[in-house]
Write an enzyme that holds these catalytic residues in place. Structure first.
Site, PDB file in Angstrom:
ATOM      1  N   ASP A   1      33.504  29.494  44.776  1.00 58.52           N
ATOM      2  CA  ASP A   1      34.120  30.738  45.618  1.00 58.52           C
ATOM      3  C   ASP A   1      35.481  31.005  45.547  1.00 58.52           C
ATOM      4  O   ASP A   1      36.623  30.270  45.263  1.00 58.52           O
ATOM      5  CB  ASP A   1      34.009  30.342  47.014  1.00 58.52           C
ATOM      6  CG  ASP A   1      32.536  29.816  47.542  1.00 58.52           C
ATOM      7  OD1 ASP A   1      31.613  30.298  46.703  1.00 58.52           O
ATOM      8  OD2 ASP A   1      32.606  29.023  48.446  1.00 58.52           O
TER       9      ASP A   1
ATOM     10  N   ASP B   1      35.837  26.101  39.776  1.00 57.58           N
ATOM     11  CA  ASP B   1      35.509  26.175  41.429  1.00 57.58           C
ATOM     12  C   ASP B   1      34.638  27.323  41.447  1.00 57.58           C
ATOM     13  O   ASP B   1      34.594  28.204  40.539  1.00 57.58           O
ATOM     14  CB  ASP B   1      36.881  26.564  42.117  1.00 57.58           C
ATOM     15  CG  ASP B   1      36.704  26.653  43.577  1.00 57.58           C
ATOM     16  OD1 ASP B   1      35.732  26.008  44.122  1.00 57.58           O
ATOM     17  OD2 ASP B   1      37.490  27.645  44.160  1.00 57.58           O
TER      18      ASP B   1
END
Ligand SMILES: [Zn+2]
Length: 441
Positions: free
Chosen positions: A256, A254
């Site tokens: 952020d 992922d």
């Protein structure tokens, strides 16, 4: 009909301490030679017709290859009359070449699915296809800029301006070219180079070039240090493990809250800041046989907070920050959509229930298809229950990091069995602790 053209004219001055007066392509490596390995690779594809453009010690190259029957190939050697640079040799030999051909440099170690490359070239029906990839030194490489469809828009030769963000996509030196496109080119210097002159001229003169993005191993072996390094990578199995000819595991990341600080939606490059140690950790993934793939929801596009071009600049920032630690991600997939309509400034046609907004599986499945990923041996590292749910739906092993949301978003039920303080600790779980890795190297 399709041919492979190997550029084997180099003297190999920098390899002389190893090769003596042998031409560079005959440098010994992993029980074979650079050229021998390339002929093995071609023999493993559906291609059978090889032209070798030789120069320095053309007699030795011709003796080594014979007619190619040793490899089940048809090999013809053409010695250049005078050194004319890499592209010059091809241009001089055009009359002897078929309509479409692959160009391969004789001093690289590579394991590329050539049939897949050729298919991509045919599908896009361009004058040329350039294999492009991120590398660990983009600051001193020629950068290839591509649009959303992968078409080359610009080639930025190095040196690059200080302080400028660079998308890490580099000309890897493997091409599929149409003879007609080259024959029509004008205004080239006497010793043209593909990267510096030919592709720029093609773009200037209206030809189309496709950037074929690949995570496969392709590295220059033209110095004693590089020859030794690529030899070690062959011996460890890394060269073949990264090939698209077979499936490999990936570490999905992922964005952020995992790579960069969670600061809410990011719509400007200057708001993207990596957590400490992330570059070094991603570089560790790059040294392994796992592919590295970012999957991220970016509703900023649908919300109208930033354009696709601006998101491209944010990701050029990400590439640049990673590259400072010689790190890169093989690919980044994002969902630009958002389901809830009715906000001012939104992009209406991107407001719908798509199949790629995480935890929907679209991004992971697209990556698995395009990058030959074995999902059963792959991992996802995320900071939210959305990522945990995505991993569950895709059959990925999941590690929750305590950075970013730290799993406290509460969107999906279930508990993660594996947690890590940060990305570095998560990668320790997958690859083993750093100390063990250092010993293994
Ligand atoms: Zn989507």
């Amino acid at each position: 009909m399709m041919q492979v053209v190997i550029l084997a004219g180099g003297m190999g001055t920098r390899l002389r301490e190893i090769t003596g007066d042998l031409p560079k392509p005959l440098a010994p490596i992993a029980g074979s030679t650079l050229l021998g390995r390339q002929l093995d690779l071609i023999a493993a594809s559906s291609l059978t017709d090889v032209v070798i453009l030789s120069g320095y010690r053309a007699d030795l190259i011709a003796d080594y290859c014979g007619d190619g029957s040793k490899w089940g190939l048809s090999v013809r050697c053409i010695a250049e009359a005078q050194p004319r640079g890499t592209a010059g040799a091809v241009l001089d030999a055009l009359d002897a070449l078929q309509d479409t051909f692959i160009v391969m440099y004789g001093d690289v170690v590579l394991d590329v699915d050539l049939d897949r490359l050729v298919d991509a070239h045919r599908t896009h029906a361009t004058s040329g296809t350039i294999l492009v990839h991120p590398n660990d030194h983009p600051f001193d490489s020629d950068i290839v800029e591509v649009d959303a469809e992968g078409m080359v828009t610009r080639i930025r030769g190095y040196p690059h301006p200080e302080g400028e963000d660079l998308p890490n996509l580099v000309n890897a030196g493997l091409y599929v070219l149409e003879r007609r496109g080259l024959a029509e080119l004008t205004g080239l210097p006497p010793k043209p180079d593909f990267g510096k002159h030919v592709f720029a001229a093609m773009l200037d003169q209206g030809a189309s070039l496709y950037g074929y993005r690949s995570p496969e191993y392709i590295k220059d072996a033209g110095t004693p240090e590089r020859l030794a390094k690529t030899g070690r990578d062959i011996a460890s199995g890394k060269v073949s493990a990264l090939s698209l000819r077979s499936k490999a595991p990936a570490i999905f990341l992922d964005r952020d809250g995992v790579l960069n600080r969670e600061v809410g939606l990011i719509s400007r490059p200057e708001n993207l800041e990596l957590y400490p140690g992330v570059g070094e950790t991603v570089a560790r993934i790059n040294r392994s046989t796992f592919r590295s793939v970012v999957v991220t929801n970016q509703p900023v596009i649908a919300r109208g907070d930033c354009t696709v071009e601006e998101l491209g600049r944010i990701h050029a920032r990400l590439d640049t920050l990673l590259a400072r630690d010689h790190a890169y991600v093989d690919a980044l997939y994002y969902c630009p959509h958002h389901p809830d309509k009715g906000f001012p400034g939104e992009v209406a046609h991107l407001k719908f229930e798509c199949d790629c907004r995480k935890p929907a599986t679209g991004l992971v499945l697209q990556a698995a298809e395009e990058l030959q990923i074995d999902l059963g041996r792959s991992w996802l590292i995320g900071d939210t229950t959305t990522d945990m749910e995505l991993a569950r739906r895709c059959g990925l092993q999941f590690i929750l990091v305590e950075t970013g949301h730290g799993g406290r978003d509460g969107r999906f039920p279930g508990a993660s069995t594996l947690t890590a303080r940060d990305l570095s600790e998560a990668v320790d779980i997958i690859l083993g602790p750093r100390a063990a890795e250092a010993r293994a190297n």
